[in-house]
Design a protein around this motif. Sequence first.
Motif, mmCIF file in Angstrom:
data_model
loop_
_atom_site.group_PDB
_atom_site.id
_atom_site.type_symbol
_atom_site.label_atom_id
_atom_site.label_comp_id
_atom_site.label_asym_id
_atom_site.label_seq_id
_atom_site.Cartn_x
_atom_site.Cartn_y
_atom_site.Cartn_z
ATOM 1 N N LEU A 124 -23.041 -10.491 3.464
ATOM 2 C CA LEU A 124 -21.570 -10.461 3.830
ATOM 3 C C LEU A 124 -20.808 -9.555 3.104
ATOM 4 O O LEU A 124 -21.008 -9.441 1.638
ATOM 5 N N PHE A 125 -20.089 -8.703 3.628
ATOM 6 C CA PHE A 125 -19.251 -7.655 3.016
ATOM 7 C C PHE A 125 -17.698 -8.082 3.413
ATOM 8 O O PHE A 125 -17.270 -8.011 4.639
ATOM 9 N N THR A 126 -16.957 -8.287 2.328
ATOM 10 C CA THR A 126 -15.788 -8.805 2.489
ATOM 11 C C THR A 126 -14.672 -7.732 1.685
ATOM 12 O O THR A 126 -15.045 -7.616 0.652
ATOM 13 N N VAL A 127 -13.711 -7.670 2.365
ATOM 14 C CA VAL A 127 -12.576 -6.662 1.674
ATOM 15 C C VAL A 127 -11.217 -7.266 1.566
ATOM 16 O O VAL A 127 -10.849 -8.006 2.497
ATOM 17 N N PHE A 128 -10.869 -7.367 0.432
ATOM 18 C CA PHE A 128 -9.374 -8.007 0.113
ATOM 19 C C PHE A 128 -8.648 -6.958 -0.441
ATOM 20 O O PHE A 128 -8.869 -6.332 -1.129
ATOM 21 N N LYS A 129 -7.382 -7.162 0.153
ATOM 22 C CA LYS A 129 -6.138 -6.301 -0.424
ATOM 23 C C LYS A 129 -5.321 -7.003 -1.789
ATOM 24 O O LYS A 129 -5.017 -8.218 -1.246
ATOM 25 N N THR A 130 -5.415 -6.632 -2.878
ATOM 26 C CA THR A 130 -4.595 -7.567 -3.895
ATOM 27 C C THR A 130 -3.374 -6.789 -4.085
ATOM 28 O O THR A 130 -3.010 -5.618 -3.809
ATOM 29 N N ILE A 131 -2.489 -7.698 -4.291
ATOM 30 C CA ILE A 131 -0.848 -7.343 -4.520
ATOM 31 C C ILE A 131 -0.436 -7.609 -5.646
ATOM 32 O O ILE A 131 -0.650 -8.798 -6.380
ATOM 33 N N HIS A 132 0.350 -6.807 -6.240
ATOM 34 C CA HIS A 132 0.840 -6.891 -7.799
ATOM 35 C C HIS A 132 2.341 -6.571 -7.506
ATOM 36 O O HIS A 132 2.683 -5.773 -7.045
ATOM 37 N N TYR A 133 3.330 -7.589 -7.984
ATOM 38 C CA TYR A 133 4.761 -7.386 -7.903
ATOM 39 C C TYR A 133 4.835 -6.480 -8.969
ATOM 40 O O TYR A 133 4.553 -6.831 -10.686
ATOM 41 N N VAL A 134 5.778 -5.549 -8.870
ATOM 42 C CA VAL A 134 6.218 -4.661 -9.954
ATOM 43 C C VAL A 134 7.559 -4.934 -10.342
ATOM 44 O O VAL A 134 8.485 -4.984 -9.631
ATOM 45 N N ASP A 135 7.853 -5.435 -11.858
ATOM 46 C CA ASP A 135 8.891 -5.744 -12.240
ATOM 47 C C ASP A 135 9.865 -4.538 -12.378
ATOM 48 O O ASP A 135 9.419 -3.519 -12.560
ATOM 49 N N HIS A 136 11.212 -4.608 -11.903
ATOM 50 C CA HIS A 136 12.354 -3.879 -12.329
ATOM 51 C C HIS A 136 13.430 -4.656 -12.716
ATOM 52 O O HIS A 136 13.716 -5.706 -12.255
ATOM 53 N N ALA A 137 14.273 -3.652 -13.503
ATOM 54 C CA ALA A 137 15.664 -4.134 -13.898
ATOM 55 C C ALA A 137 16.404 -4.206 -12.777
ATOM 56 O O ALA A 137 17.326 -5.216 -12.563
ATOM 57 N N GLU A 138 16.486 -3.122 -11.928
ATOM 58 C CA GLU A 138 17.363 -3.403 -10.698
ATOM 59 C C GLU A 138 16.931 -2.636 -9.344
ATOM 60 O O GLU A 138 16.107 -1.598 -9.636
ATOM 61 N N LEU A 139 16.895 -3.289 -8.286
ATOM 62 C CA LEU A 139 16.201 -2.692 -6.947
ATOM 63 C C LEU A 139 17.154 -1.506 -6.773
ATOM 64 O O LEU A 139 18.521 -1.745 -6.424
ATOM 65 N N THR A 140 16.325 -0.379 -6.512
ATOM 66 C CA THR A 140 17.127 0.923 -5.962
ATOM 67 C C THR A 140 16.698 1.330 -4.724
ATOM 68 O O THR A 140 15.447 0.701 -4.085
ATOM 69 N N ALA A 141 17.033 2.461 -4.165
ATOM 70 C CA ALA A 141 16.321 2.950 -3.085
ATOM 71 C C ALA A 141 14.854 3.886 -3.214
ATOM 72 O O ALA A 141 14.466 4.065 -2.324
ATOM 73 N N THR A 142 14.403 3.864 -4.418
ATOM 74 C CA THR A 142 13.252 4.127 -4.767
ATOM 75 C C THR A 142 12.321 3.591 -5.438
ATOM 76 O O THR A 142 11.314 3.632 -5.974
ATOM 77 N N SER A 143 12.953 1.985 -5.616
ATOM 78 C CA SER A 143 11.929 1.077 -6.368
ATOM 79 C C SER A 143 10.751 0.572 -5.697
ATOM 80 O O SER A 143 10.722 0.635 -4.637
ATOM 81 N N GLU A 144 9.657 0.815 -6.504
ATOM 82 C CA GLU A 144 8.414 0.419 -6.167
ATOM 83 C C GLU A 144 8.274 -1.312 -6.400
ATOM 84 O O GLU A 144 8.418 -1.890 -7.454
ATOM 85 N N VAL A 145 8.216 -2.191 -5.231
ATOM 86 C CA VAL A 145 8.297 -3.687 -5.415
ATOM 87 C C VAL A 145 7.115 -3.897 -5.394
ATOM 88 O O VAL A 145 6.692 -5.159 -6.236
ATOM 89 N N VAL A 146 5.893 -3.581 -4.646
ATOM 90 C CA VAL A 146 4.568 -4.221 -4.814
ATOM 91 C C VAL A 146 3.590 -2.933 -4.789
ATOM 92 O O VAL A 146 3.904 -1.912 -4.649
ATOM 93 N N GLU A 147 2.513 -3.268 -5.614
ATOM 94 C CA GLU A 147 1.419 -2.261 -5.767
ATOM 95 C C GLU A 147 0.228 -2.873 -5.313
ATOM 96 O O GLU A 147 0.005 -4.034 -5.611
ATOM 97 N N THR A 148 -0.537 -2.269 -4.526
ATOM 98 C CA THR A 148 -1.773 -2.746 -4.009
ATOM 99 C C THR A 148 -3.031 -2.277 -4.747
ATOM 100 O O THR A 148 -3.102 -0.885 -5.227
#
Length: 371
Positions: A116-140
């Motif tokens: 069996l071959f299984t693919v999972f996408k992991t998600i990591h929340y990127v901490d940020h002091a303030e949400l801006t128009a260029t903030s990275e919120v999630v990293e995969t």
Amino acid sequence: MSMLPYLRAAVRPSLRRATPVQPGYDTTRDPSASSAVVDCAVYRGGRRVLGPVCLTPREAIRRVREDGGFAWIGLHEPTEAEFAGIAATFGLHPLAVEDAVHAHQRPKLERYDDTLFTVFKTIHYVDHAELTATSEVVETGEVMCFTGPDFVITVRHGGQGSLKGLRHRLQDDPELLAKGPSAVLHSIADHVVDGYIAVAAAVQDDIDEVESEVFAAPTKGSARGGDAGRIYQLKREVLEFKRAVSPLLRPMELLSERPMRLVDPDIQKYFRDVADHLARVHEQVVGFDELLNSILQANLAQATVAQNEDMRKITSWAAIIAVPTMICGVYGMNFDHMPELHWRYGYPMVMVAIAASCFTIHRALRRHGWL
């Protein structure tokens, strides 16, 4: 005896104390090392078989074929050359090997002969002091799992989503690990979905913050509504989150509902719990997307309202200025015979008429909410 307590202990990190790393092996890859193998071990009866500090995949599968048990090999971002020997040793299908090496795959479940071959996408929340128009919120990232009758091969891509802690927790539950490779597959799936739940809660906080700012009363000197760029950036990050969650629904349904020879029946029923949690996260993410659409539309509507209010104020002041402009324009004409042209009190009367007219118009506009 029910396996639920053991499963919960293995896949819920928050319910257990951190397990110290056992001596004799290290699951952290040295960046200067030439091998992509993070850890390679043989498990028999649910316990790790002690041997050399670092088993090679070939040695691991040889021991399994001779004495039983299963091998668990963990790799981090292997190259084609590094993975070629492992693929040949375990008889992995070339298509699955290509996907595992090049990454950037859609979450899926495929069967190649006895693997069996299984693919999972992991998600990591990127901490940020303030949400801006260029903030990275999630990293995969990605975790790919080859599950065979007597082996598990995990291939990880990205700087997060490590399975080090998960391996340690499983080694503390021999009864669960004794169920074989399918127990490892279930634990990985539950570990990934638990990560989705944590990220969804953090993203919910960001959306609540943006929503509050959009509908908050504007302060002096601030624009009405929130920053549309921030809302759009958050929507893009939610879309990336959705691309990781949605395609995984079908594989989890198959693992929980369809009998598979490679999945232990005692383990398969617990995939239903994973599928249920995944479905709830999917509903949340879809709700996030719809809510952000509504917030973005509300923000644009508020911007339009603010522009209309500004135009009304400009128009009101233009109407007030039009009165003195008209009167001054009339008396600025160069005719010899004009009423009150040489009257002693003509200038004061004109100024009084202008002031009275402007005051009357101003009061009328204020009464109707234009000023």
